[in-house]
Design a protein around this motif. Structure first.
Motif, short mmCIF file in Angstrom:
data_model
loop_
_atom_site.label_atom_id
_atom_site.label_comp_id
_atom_site.label_asym_id
_atom_site.label_seq_id
_atom_site.Cartn_x
_atom_site.Cartn_y
_atom_site.Cartn_z
N MET A 24 0.82 -1.21 0.00
CA MET A 24 0.00 0.00 0.00
C MET A 24 0.86 1.26 0.00
SD MET A 24 -3.29 0.10 0.17
CE MET A 24 -4.59 1.24 0.40
N GLN A 25 2.00 1.20 0.71
CA GLN A 25 2.82 2.38 0.92
C GLN A 25 3.30 2.97 -0.41
OE1 GLN A 25 5.16 1.10 4.09
NE2 GLN A 25 4.36 2.80 5.28
N VAL A 28 0.33 4.75 -2.28
CA VAL A 28 -0.21 5.93 -1.61
C VAL A 28 0.79 7.09 -1.65
CG1 VAL A 28 -0.87 6.80 0.62
CG2 VAL A 28 -1.87 4.72 -0.22
N ALA A 29 2.09 6.78 -1.46
CA ALA A 29 3.09 7.85 -1.48
C ALA A 29 3.13 8.50 -2.86
CB ALA A 29 4.46 7.29 -1.10
N ILE A 32 0.18 10.82 -3.11
CA ILE A 32 0.34 12.02 -2.28
C ILE A 32 1.26 13.01 -3.00
CG2 ILE A 32 1.40 12.87 -0.17
CD1 ILE A 32 -1.16 11.87 0.59
N GLY A 33 2.35 12.48 -3.59
CA GLY A 33 3.25 13.35 -4.34
C GLY A 33 2.53 14.02 -5.50
N VAL B 158 6.09 13.97 2.46
CA VAL B 158 5.26 13.11 1.61
C VAL B 158 5.01 11.77 2.31
CG1 VAL B 158 5.20 11.86 -0.56
CG2 VAL B 158 6.04 14.17 -0.52
N ALA B 162 1.44 10.30 3.63
CA ALA B 162 0.93 9.05 3.06
C ALA B 162 0.43 8.10 4.14
CB ALA B 162 2.03 8.36 2.25
N LEU B 165 -3.39 8.27 4.95
CA LEU B 165 -4.13 7.83 3.76
C LEU B 165 -4.04 6.32 3.59
CD1 LEU B 165 -5.75 8.99 1.42
CD2 LEU B 165 -3.69 8.97 0.07
N SER B 166 -2.83 5.76 3.79
CA SER B 166 -2.72 4.31 3.59
C SER B 166 -3.44 3.56 4.70
CB SER B 166 -1.25 3.90 3.49
OG SER B 166 -0.63 3.95 4.73
N ARG B 170 -6.43 1.08 3.47
CA ARG B 170 -6.23 -0.35 3.69
C ARG B 170 -7.38 -0.95 4.48
NH1 ARG B 170 -1.96 -0.05 6.39
NH2 ARG B 170 -0.55 0.00 4.62
#
Lengths: 102, 228
Positions: A24-25, A28-29, A32-33, B158, B162, B165-166, B170
């Protein structure tokens, strides 16, 4: 309770938990960027540039987070395998006695 | 059951018609989880025993196990933040399990519930970090090398944005997906189809609650330990 063996969260729970967090990381990152670049562009009026830069930064962040997480898991696994009462000593002793018997 | 699939009739819809409050279903199921936990707490507080039995035994196993796990990972400082972590875990677990009762919906199958929890986690770990380190908390965002600090600052921002949000997506994705699968299997083969899935989903829902708990713990650990 099924998920708590000997007053501890069972190993399967910890393992599944650790592994399921990695994917997921990355996604999502990146997003976000992208969002940061898009809104900074709208605010400052520098149309495509900040979007591209921040998208790249987001991708870099995602990969760095995944790398960090993998290193953390690796360290945890190393600590567990070199813990007390486990490992090669017992096996060696068994193998040695077996060979002696033959 | 999953809301949005041809308006399934859940208990909350009936309750909402009776009360006339026009609240969405996940609010009622969150209240239900709160009622269950509060009444458990009050019942247990009334008759705490030295030799635990039944419900007290269950809670002592779960809470004691989690506390050992947290202290093992964070260190002795973990005991200060443990109440927040444990409350999160048990609250999410109860909300997830409520989704398995026929005619009920999991409160965590809605983005708003999860976003609220993830944002409170975000605020909490930053608050703990600022409380412990003061202005020096910014060193956590700078990285090891001083001339790379501006780049690392952006990357860390960043990365930190994140996190909530994650956490949100999830939990939402997994629980909502499980609810939808339950409804679809119930349409295909009413009881036989859903019964085996219950075992899988009890595991899945526990894991999701545990992941939320564990990630919160890792974030708190990051803000409590020394910047490197």
């Amino acid at each position: 309770m099924f998920f708590f063996k000997r007053d501890k969260p069972s190993e399967a729970l910890v393992l599944f938990g650790n592994v399921a967090t990695i994917g997921m990381q990355l996604v999502v990152a990146t997003f976000i960027g992208l969002a940061m670049g898009y809104y900074l562009d709208e605010w400052l009026g520098t149309q495509p540039w900040l979007l591209i830069i921040f998208l790249l930064l987001g991708i870099i962040t995602g990969f760095r987070d995944v790398y960090r997480e993998a290193m953390r898991l690796q360290r945890g696994a190393d600590a567990q395998s070199s813990g007390p009462g486990s490992g090669p000593d017992g096996d060696d002793a068994k193998g040695g006695s077996g060979r002696q018997g033959k | 059951m999953a809301a949005g699939l041809a308006h399934p009739l859940t208990y909350s819809v009936i309750l909402d018609q009776q009360l006339g409050l026009h609240l969405p279903p996940h609010v009622y199921y969150m209240w239900l989880a709160m009622i269950i936990l509060f009444s458990c707490g009050f019942i247990l507080r009334g008759r705490l025993q030295l030799v635990p039995g039944g419900l007290q035994n269950l809670f002592e196993t779960v809470i004691g196990g989690l506390e050992d796990f947290v202290v093992l990972n964070i260190g002795e400082e973990g005991r200060k933040v443990f109440p927040f972590l444990c409350a999160m875990f048990i609250f999410i677990l109860v909300m997830n399990y409520i989704g398995l009762i026929p005619g009920c919906d999991a409160a965590t199958a809605n983005v708003n519930t999860n976003a609220a929890m993830a944002l409170s986690v975000f605020v909490y770990y930053n608050f703990i970090g600022i409380k412990k380190w003061g202005f020096g908390y910014i060193k956590h965002f700078m990285g090891p090398v001083i001339f790379l600090a501006p780049l690392m600052l952006i990357l860390e921002i960043v990365s930190h944005l994140a996190r909530p949000l994650s956490l949100t997506l999830r939990l939402f994705g997994n629980i909502r997906g499980e609810e939808i699968v339950l409804v679809l299997l119930f349409i295909l083969a009413p009881v036989l189809g859903t019964l085996p899935m219950y075992f899988l989903f009890i595991l899945g829902k526990t894991i999701q609650a545990f992941i939320f708990f564990m990630l919160t713990m890792i974030y708190l650990k990051g803000s409590l330990e020394h910047a490197h």
